[in-house]
Design an enzyme around this catalytic site. Structure first.
Site, PDB file in Angstrom:
ATOM      1  N   GLY A 215       0.842  -1.204   0.000  1.00 45.17           N
ATOM      2  CA  GLY A 215       0.000   0.000   0.000  1.00 45.17           C
ATOM      3  C   GLY A 215       0.868   1.241   0.000  1.00 45.17           C
TER       4      GLY A 215
ATOM      5  N   GLN B 297      -1.653   7.645   1.138  1.00 41.65           N
ATOM      6  CA  GLN B 297      -1.272   8.883   1.821  1.00 41.65           C
ATOM      7  C   GLN B 297      -0.077   8.662   2.756  1.00 41.65           C
ATOM      8  OE1 GLN B 297      -3.809  10.266   4.958  1.00 41.65           O
ATOM      9  NE2 GLN B 297      -3.270  12.421   4.708  1.00 41.65           N
TER      10      GLN B 297
ATOM     11  N   ASN C   5      -1.100  -7.331  -4.854  1.00 44.77           N
ATOM     12  CA  ASN C   5      -2.445  -7.254  -4.289  1.00 44.77           C
ATOM     13  C   ASN C   5      -2.374  -7.820  -2.864  1.00 44.77           C
ATOM     14  OD1 ASN C   5      -5.077  -7.577  -3.540  1.00 44.77           O
ATOM     15  ND2 ASN C   5      -5.712  -8.703  -5.388  1.00 44.77           N
TER      16      ASN C   5
ATOM     17  N   TYR D  10     -15.053   0.373   9.128  1.00 40.55           N
ATOM     18  CA  TYR D  10     -13.614   0.599   9.278  1.00 40.55           C
ATOM     19  C   TYR D  10     -13.187   0.372  10.735  1.00 40.55           C
ATOM     20  CZ  TYR D  10      -9.343   3.543   9.239  1.00 40.55           C
ATOM     21  OH  TYR D  10      -8.079   4.042   9.364  1.00 40.55           O
TER      22      TYR D  10
HETATM   23  C1  AKB Z   1     -10.284   8.328   8.563  1.00 41.20           C
HETATM   24  O1  AKB Z   1     -10.765   9.472   8.683  1.00 41.20           O
HETATM   25  O2  AKB Z   1     -10.932   7.335   8.218  1.00 41.20           O
HETATM   26  C2  AKB Z   1      -8.828   8.138   8.924  1.00 41.20           C
HETATM   27  C3  AKB Z   1      -8.658   7.688  10.330  1.00 41.20           C
HETATM   28  C4  AKB Z   1      -8.973   8.605  11.430  1.00 41.20           C
HETATM   29  O3  AKB Z   1      -8.245   6.589  10.557  1.00 41.20           O
HETATM   30  N1  AKB Z   1      -8.095   9.347   8.692  1.00 41.20           N
END
Ligand code: AKB
Length: 315
Positions: A8, A12, A52, A142
């Site tokens: 990756g 960023q 990948n 996430y």
């Molecule tokens: C996001 O906003 O998803 C990321 C994080 C805080 O992990 N920058």
């Protein structure tokens, strides 16, 4: 130490991390990889492989080809993008981690860096000065994937002796690489729009306070936790890490010190709910105590540096 693989590397954090690690260990010692080739200049700047992160064989072959000892697994779907594609986010964020943890368990690599996030916390977590150990009920895909990943990192360390190290990054701000689909991305975009148009429409409301960090500090923290002696890394889930916290209104005021005519308006969207579920500030005393973490940039220092670099880049 042998060779480093960054998975990756075109994202960023990955882009800046690759440059930093190459400046420390040498260009040939740091293999950049990503699912596709990114910026041509970056790809040409040192060894690069298309990998990948979900393809175990491809990851293993790259590790064998370059005698890799240390892996930095930076591939992930961030909070806002993950909400739009939950199944893929879960697949990528979890299975890429299992691949490298299992390669370490099999003795094929020695050390792993894996990024976690403030997203591991949720609406029931104390919001101010959020402790290292506290209620964690993340409400985003996430956050769920990062919290599960933390549990697996600690498990692989305790049961199989895997040397995996991790940081809960706050929102990261950088002038050189665009962010990739997070809720904190406004804090990068605002500088670009200030210089381009003198105005910005923010997708979070003016009083939304979030923990943030300048990329220089985040990269230094990543390098320092990986360089620390193994016995100093006492937390094998992930460390809280902090530098500053601010609201859209406060970052606007910091920019206005340089650009008095800059204006902001607010049009909160689905990301507001994500931001509202996260801490406002973080207690990172464990990182400061265990491996001597210290941040350098506050909001004003970061704003001066961002505007200087972005203005120079535009010339
Ligand atoms: C996001 O906003 O998803 C990321 C994080 C805080 O992990 N920058």
């Amino acid at each position: 130490m042998g060779t480093i693989l960054i998975i990756g590397a075109c994202g960023q954090i990955g882009t800046e991390l690759t440059k930093k690690l190459r400046s420390i260990y040498g260009t040939d010692k740091v293999i950049a990889s990503d699912v596709r080739k990114g910026d041509a200049e970056f790809v040409a700047s040192g060894p690069f492989e298309v990998v990948n992160a979900l393809d175990f064989n491809q990851v293993e072959e790259t590790i064998e080809k370059y005698n890799v000892t240390d892996v930095y697994l930076m591939a992930a779907l961030l909070s806002a993008t993950a909400e739009k594609n939950p199944a893929f986010a879960w697949d990528l964020n979890m299975n890429s981690l299992f691949h490298v943890l299992n390669l370490a368990k099999a003795g094929k690599i020695q050390k792993i860096f894996w990024p976690s996030s403030i997203a591991v916390f949720g609406p029931t977590t104390p919001k101010q000065n959020t402790p290292q150990y506290t209620v964690m009920e993340p409400s985003t895909v996430y956050g769920i994937s990062k919290q599960s990943g933390e549990r697996w990192c600690e498990y692989y360390h305790n049961i199989y002796g895997v040397d995996v190290r991790s940081i809960r990054y706050p929102g990261l701000i950088s002038w050189s690489t665009p962010p990739g689909g997070g809720t904190t991305d406004y804090a990068v975009d605002i500088y670009h729009k200030a210089l381009e148009n003198g105005e910005y429409t923010c997708f979070l409301s003016e009083e939304t306070r979030l923990p943030m960090m300048y990329m220089d500090d985040a990269i230094r923290a990543t390098v320092e936790i990986m360089q620390a002696p193994a016995e100093d890394i006492k937390i094998r889930s992930s460390y809280n890490l902090s530098a500053m916290d601010f609201t859209p209104k406060e970052i606007t005021q910091a920019i206005q010190k340089h650009m008095p005519d800059f204006t902001i308006s607010y049009e909160p969207d689905f990301r507001q709910k994500i931001a509202d579920s996260w801490p406002q500030s973080i207690d990172d005393s464990s990182a400061r105590q265990d491996w001597n973490w210290k941040h350098e940039f506050d909001l004003d220092a970061m704003t001066t540096d961002m505007l200087e670099h972005l203005s120079a880049k535009a010339e």
